[in-house]
Design a protein around this motif. Structure first.
Motif, PDB file in Angstrom:
ATOM      1  N   LYS A  84       7.668 -13.946   2.230  1.00  0.00           N
ATOM      2  CA  LYS A  84       7.652 -12.634   1.585  1.00  0.00           C
ATOM      3  C   LYS A  84       7.391 -11.557   2.620  1.00  0.00           C
ATOM      4  O   LYS A  84       6.744 -11.784   3.641  1.00  0.00           O
ATOM      5  N   LYS A  85       7.962 -10.398   2.357  1.00  0.00           N
ATOM      6  CA  LYS A  85       7.748  -9.200   3.164  1.00  0.00           C
ATOM      7  C   LYS A  85       7.248  -8.122   2.225  1.00  0.00           C
ATOM      8  O   LYS A  85       7.748  -7.973   1.106  1.00  0.00           O
ATOM      9  N   GLN A  86       6.285  -7.333   2.692  1.00  0.00           N
ATOM     10  CA  GLN A  86       5.726  -6.263   1.882  1.00  0.00           C
ATOM     11  C   GLN A  86       6.065  -4.925   2.525  1.00  0.00           C
ATOM     12  O   GLN A  86       5.890  -4.749   3.729  1.00  0.00           O
ATOM     13  N   LEU A  87       6.555  -4.007   1.709  1.00  0.00           N
ATOM     14  CA  LEU A  87       6.899  -2.662   2.157  1.00  0.00           C
ATOM     15  C   LEU A  87       6.061  -1.657   1.382  1.00  0.00           C
ATOM     16  O   LEU A  87       5.686  -1.904   0.225  1.00  0.00           O
ATOM     17  N   GLU A  88       5.775  -0.527   2.028  1.00  0.00           N
ATOM     18  CA  GLU A  88       5.076   0.555   1.334  1.00  0.00           C
ATOM     19  C   GLU A  88       5.844   1.843   1.548  1.00  0.00           C
ATOM     20  O   GLU A  88       6.485   2.032   2.570  1.00  0.00           O
ATOM     21  N   PHE A 123      12.450  -9.217  -6.227  1.00  0.00           N
ATOM     22  CA  PHE A 123      11.679  -8.015  -5.941  1.00  0.00           C
ATOM     23  C   PHE A 123      10.493  -7.968  -6.894  1.00  0.00           C
ATOM     24  O   PHE A 123      10.630  -8.282  -8.075  1.00  0.00           O
ATOM     25  N   GLU A 124       9.342  -7.554  -6.376  1.00  0.00           N
ATOM     26  CA  GLU A 124       8.164  -7.334  -7.204  1.00  0.00           C
ATOM     27  C   GLU A 124       7.599  -5.967  -6.851  1.00  0.00           C
ATOM     28  O   GLU A 124       7.645  -5.553  -5.694  1.00  0.00           O
ATOM     29  N   LEU A 125       7.039  -5.289  -7.853  1.00  0.00           N
ATOM     30  CA  LEU A 125       6.424  -3.986  -7.636  1.00  0.00           C
ATOM     31  C   LEU A 125       4.991  -4.023  -8.166  1.00  0.00           C
ATOM     32  O   LEU A 125       4.763  -3.826  -9.354  1.00  0.00           O
ATOM     33  N   PRO A 126       3.996  -4.261  -7.278  1.00  0.00           N
ATOM     34  CA  PRO A 126       2.605  -4.220  -7.726  1.00  0.00           C
ATOM     35  C   PRO A 126       2.218  -2.821  -8.218  1.00  0.00           C
ATOM     36  O   PRO A 126       1.440  -2.675  -9.144  1.00  0.00           O
ATOM     37  N   ASN A 127       2.764  -1.794  -7.578  1.00  0.00           N
ATOM     38  CA  ASN A 127       2.644  -0.413  -8.035  1.00  0.00           C
ATOM     39  C   ASN A 127       3.905   0.326  -7.584  1.00  0.00           C
ATOM     40  O   ASN A 127       4.693  -0.220  -6.820  1.00  0.00           O
ATOM     41  N   PRO A 128       4.143   1.563  -8.049  1.00  0.00           N
ATOM     42  CA  PRO A 128       5.418   2.230  -7.765  1.00  0.00           C
ATOM     43  C   PRO A 128       5.699   2.528  -6.281  1.00  0.00           C
ATOM     44  O   PRO A 128       6.829   2.841  -5.940  1.00  0.00           O
ATOM     45  N   THR A 129       4.702   2.401  -5.411  1.00  0.00           N
ATOM     46  CA  THR A 129       4.947   2.695  -3.998  1.00  0.00           C
ATOM     47  C   THR A 129       4.890   1.452  -3.111  1.00  0.00           C
ATOM     48  O   THR A 129       5.026   1.572  -1.893  1.00  0.00           O
ATOM     49  N   ILE A 131       6.478  -2.519  -2.469  1.00  0.00           N
ATOM     50  CA  ILE A 131       7.576  -3.422  -2.791  1.00  0.00           C
ATOM     51  C   ILE A 131       7.286  -4.761  -2.121  1.00  0.00           C
ATOM     52  O   ILE A 131       6.949  -4.795  -0.927  1.00  0.00           O
ATOM     53  N   VAL A 132       7.425  -5.861  -2.850  1.00  0.00           N
ATOM     54  CA  VAL A 132       7.278  -7.196  -2.292  1.00  0.00           C
ATOM     55  C   VAL A 132       8.621  -7.898  -2.455  1.00  0.00           C
ATOM     56  O   VAL A 132       9.143  -8.017  -3.560  1.00  0.00           O
ATOM     57  N   VAL A 165       4.085  -3.097   5.452  1.00  0.00           N
ATOM     58  CA  VAL A 165       2.635  -2.979   5.296  1.00  0.00           C
ATOM     59  C   VAL A 165       1.986  -3.349   6.631  1.00  0.00           C
ATOM     60  O   VAL A 165       2.284  -4.387   7.216  1.00  0.00           O
ATOM     61  N   GLY A 166       1.149  -2.471   7.130  1.00  0.00           N
ATOM     62  CA  GLY A 166       0.491  -2.693   8.409  1.00  0.00           C
ATOM     63  C   GLY A 166       1.255  -2.155   9.607  1.00  0.00           C
ATOM     64  O   GLY A 166       0.751  -2.207  10.730  1.00  0.00           O
TER      65      GLY A 166
END
Length: 178
Positions: A84-88, A123-129, A131-132, A165-166
């Motif tokens: 998985k990759k996380q984007l903000e 795609f998953e969205l923990p919150n609107p900003t 993206i996983v 993220v990071g």
């Protein structure tokens, strides 16, 4: 030269490998991946261990050996654990939402950007900003994340855009107003 090709790949529980003339299929709890490798590298499956052997020590063979081992190990990890990759997203009004298997991004353009999920990607969205992006193929997960990031890369003056993220974005000073 790296000696990564000589490392043994240990198969976790529930993962099976079949080698048919260097067309390797890896089956696991998360799915199945198939890839064709170079005929020069010999792939041996012995119980729960996979070893790779090269015919000689030329520079080209060493590079193919290490690359083949890394790709095969990524296949094993992918079908057992996944990637998985996380984007903000940073910026006023920047947000994402899911419509079925489409990711719809509002990133300061006159129109929303839509990204269709490739096969095997979720795609998953923990919150609107945030993206996983997750899946079993490390290559496809990375390419999809890079494509989503490229829709609005972080700009160097305010840092607005889509970033991992990071990820650190070095900001420039800008004009002084004199």
């Amino acid at each position: 030269m790296s000696r990564i090709g000589n490392k043994v790949i240990v198969l976790p529980a529930g993962v099976e490998i079949t080698n048919n003339d260097n067309v390797v299929t890896v089956k696991g709890p998360k799915g199945e991946l198939t890839r064709e490798f170079s005929k020069d590298i010999e792939i041996r499956v012995e119980g729960t261990e996979v070893t790779l052997h090269r015919p000689n020590d030329s520079k080209e063979m060493k590079t193919i050996h290490g690359t083949t081992r890394a790709l095969l190990n990524n296949m094993v990890v992918g079908v057992s654990e996944g990637f998985k990759k996380q984007l903000e997203m940073r910026g006023v009004g920047y947000r994402a939402q899911l419509q079925g298997n489409k990711l719809v991004l509002a990133v300061g353009k006159s129109h929303p950007d839509e990204v269709e999920a490739p096969e095997g990607i979720t795609f998953e969205l923990p919150n609107p900003t945030n993206i996983v992006i997750s899946g079993i193929s490390k290559e496809v997960v990375g390419q999809t994340a890079a494509y989503v990031r490229s829709l609005r890369s972080p700009e160097p003056y305010k840092g607005k855009g889509i970033r991992y993220v990071g990820e650190y974005v070095r900001l420039k000073e800008g004009k002084t107003g004199k």
